[in-house]
Design an enzyme around this catalytic site. Structure first.
Site, PDB file in Angstrom:
ATOM      1  N   ASN A 187       0.836  -1.212   0.000  1.00 38.31           N
ATOM      2  CA  ASN A 187       0.000   0.000   0.000  1.00 38.31           C
ATOM      3  C   ASN A 187       0.869   1.260   0.000  1.00 38.31           C
ATOM      4  O   ASN A 187       0.597   2.208  -0.745  1.00 38.31           O
ATOM      5  CB  ASN A 187      -0.898   0.038   1.239  1.00 38.31           C
ATOM      6  CG  ASN A 187      -2.193  -0.735   1.048  1.00 38.31           C
ATOM      7  OD1 ASN A 187      -2.650  -0.898  -0.078  1.00 38.31           O
ATOM      8  ND2 ASN A 187      -2.770  -1.211   2.133  1.00 38.31           N
ATOM      9  N   HIS A 220      -3.294   2.907  -2.000  1.00 34.56           N
ATOM     10  CA  HIS A 220      -4.367   2.071  -1.462  1.00 34.56           C
ATOM     11  C   HIS A 220      -5.230   1.426  -2.562  1.00 34.56           C
ATOM     12  O   HIS A 220      -5.644   0.265  -2.452  1.00 34.56           O
ATOM     13  CB  HIS A 220      -5.250   2.923  -0.539  1.00 34.56           C
ATOM     14  CG  HIS A 220      -6.036   2.115   0.436  1.00 34.56           C
ATOM     15  ND1 HIS A 220      -5.521   1.692   1.652  1.00 34.56           N
ATOM     16  CD2 HIS A 220      -7.284   1.632   0.373  1.00 34.56           C
ATOM     17  CE1 HIS A 220      -6.431   0.998   2.284  1.00 34.56           C
ATOM     18  NE2 HIS A 220      -7.530   0.953   1.542  1.00 34.56           N
ATOM     19  N   GLU A 256      -6.365  -8.107   4.396  1.00 32.07           N
ATOM     20  CA  GLU A 256      -5.635  -8.806   3.333  1.00 32.07           C
ATOM     21  C   GLU A 256      -5.471 -10.273   3.703  1.00 32.07           C
ATOM     22  O   GLU A 256      -4.573 -10.944   3.256  1.00 32.07           O
ATOM     23  CB  GLU A 256      -4.265  -8.167   3.035  1.00 32.07           C
ATOM     24  CG  GLU A 256      -3.642  -7.357   4.148  1.00 32.07           C
ATOM     25  CD  GLU A 256      -3.311  -8.171   5.408  1.00 32.07           C
ATOM     26  OE1 GLU A 256      -4.223  -8.274   6.264  1.00 32.07           O
ATOM     27  OE2 GLU A 256      -2.186  -8.672   5.538  1.00 32.07           O
TER      28      GLU A 256
END
Ligand SMILES: Nc1nc2c(ncn2[C@@H]2O[C@H](COP(=O)(O)OP(=O)(O)OP(=O)(O)O)[C@@H](O)[C@H]2O)c(=O)[nH]1
Length: 335
Positions: free
Chosen positions: A214, A219, A250
């Protein structure tokens, strides 16, 4: 309401017209023979002019061409005239003649010479009955239409419910099963496995160094990466009852009913290979250059006194170990 008068006497036509006018019956059709009656009802001829629809037939018994009783039999033999009343108008009121007329389908008779009071009483009650029949039939037709509409609406509702259930069970970002579905379905599978003393396996999977992914790509790219990983995982859980769920951020889980540790390890290896095959670059610090995942594998026979959460916990511990051992690998829970 329309009345058909079948009589070969013009005098009778005129007389009936005058009598019926007293009660306001003016929609009258006069014919003088059976052939004309058949033509105007559409039972003979080429359909020109188009057949009329009638609500009551006053039928002379002694017609010139065919006997009125036979004409009645022919008309009442047609399904479309089942509900149209036929009244015989006759000077012959012998029991034989009347019984033949009733047997042919007539509902009543009027004596000749015609008496106004008798004629109007018969016509009034028969037309009332006819009106009630028409109203009932219209209701029935409306009911049939309503039932069809209801069935259609029910089908639509069922379809909408199925769509809603699908939406409620799936993860908004990836489309795989969500956490709620995972918890509910694993509990069901666990109970099923308990009843039949079967093995059940769970893989817990986590994208490695995702925070750095990220940080490196943003993002949105992170979201796209999660979706691709979800797709790749779906391709390895293909057997009936197997499914991938997004467990959290995740982190994913794969449920494998009726699968022992060896089978679950094979699926985990396929998952590692599927992610490697994606070849998603990961230039973040500490990453191997590509997006990888770590997997914790747990499988056991579902015992009566055990809760399915212990299986998750074992897979979670194995996942933690895989992370500690360097990531991009699988570890198997020993208990
Ligand atoms: N883009 C994106 N990021 C998410 C989402 N859910 C969680 N994350 C991020 O995923 C990261 C997970 O970080 P950590 O739990 O520290 O783990 P990690 O960086 O993957 O490190 P390891 O698991 O130890 O390999 C966090 O930065 C979360 O913000 C999501 O839906 N979209």
């Amino acid at each position: 309401m329309k009345i058909l008068i079948v009589d070969d006497s013009v005098h009778v036509h005129r007389q009936l017209q005058v009598f019926l006018a007293v009660d306001g019956y003016s929609d009258l059709v006069f014919v003088s023979s059976a052939a004309e009656a058949f033509r105007c009802l559409g039972l003979e001829g080429d359909g020109h002019p188009p057949p009329i629809s009638v609500d009551l037939i006053l039928m002379d018994i002694e017609l010139d061409d065919i006997c009125g009783i036979e004409v009645t039999r022919r008309i009442k033999g047609e399904p479309s005239f089942t509900d149209v009343p036929v009244v015989m108008v006759t000077a012959d009121t012998s029991p034989e003649s009347l019984s033949k007329a009733f047997e042919a389908g007539a509902v009543d008779y009027i004596n000749k010479p015609i008496r106004k009071i008798e004629l109007l009483a018969r016509v009034r009650s028969l037309l009332r009955l006819r009106q009630e029949t028409l109203t009932r039939k219209a209701w029935e037709a409306d009911l049939v239409k309503l039932a069809a509409k209801l069935e259609h609406t029910n089908r639509e509702l069922q379809h909408a419910n199925e769509t809603l259930a699908r939406i409620a069970a799936s993860d908004g970002l990836t489309g795989v099963a969500n956490r709620r579905y995972f918890d509910k379905t694993l509990a069901q599978e666990w109970r099923r496995a308990q009843r039949r003393e079967l093995d059940i396996a769970v893989l817990m999977l986590d994208i490695d160094h995702f925070k750095r992914y990220n940080d490196t790509y943003g993002h949105q790219a992170g979201d796209a990466c999660i979706c691709q990983v979800a797709n790749a995982l779906t391709s390895v859980a293909r057997r009936a009852g197997e499914f991938v769920a997004r467990y959290g951020g995740e982190e994913f889980a794969i449920v494998l009913p009726e699968t022992d540790l060896l089978g679950a390890t094979l699926v985990a290896q396929q998952a590692l290979a599927a992610i490697a095959e994606l070849g998603l670059p990961h230039a973040g610090q500490g990453a191997s250059g590509q997006v990888t995942i770590s997997i914790g594998v747990a499988s056991r026979q579902a015992r009566q006194n055990e809760h399915w959460e212990s299986l998750i916990q074992a897979a979670d511990e194995a996942l933690y170990l895989a992370k500690r051992q360097g990531r991009n690998r699988l570890e198997v829970a020993e208990h």
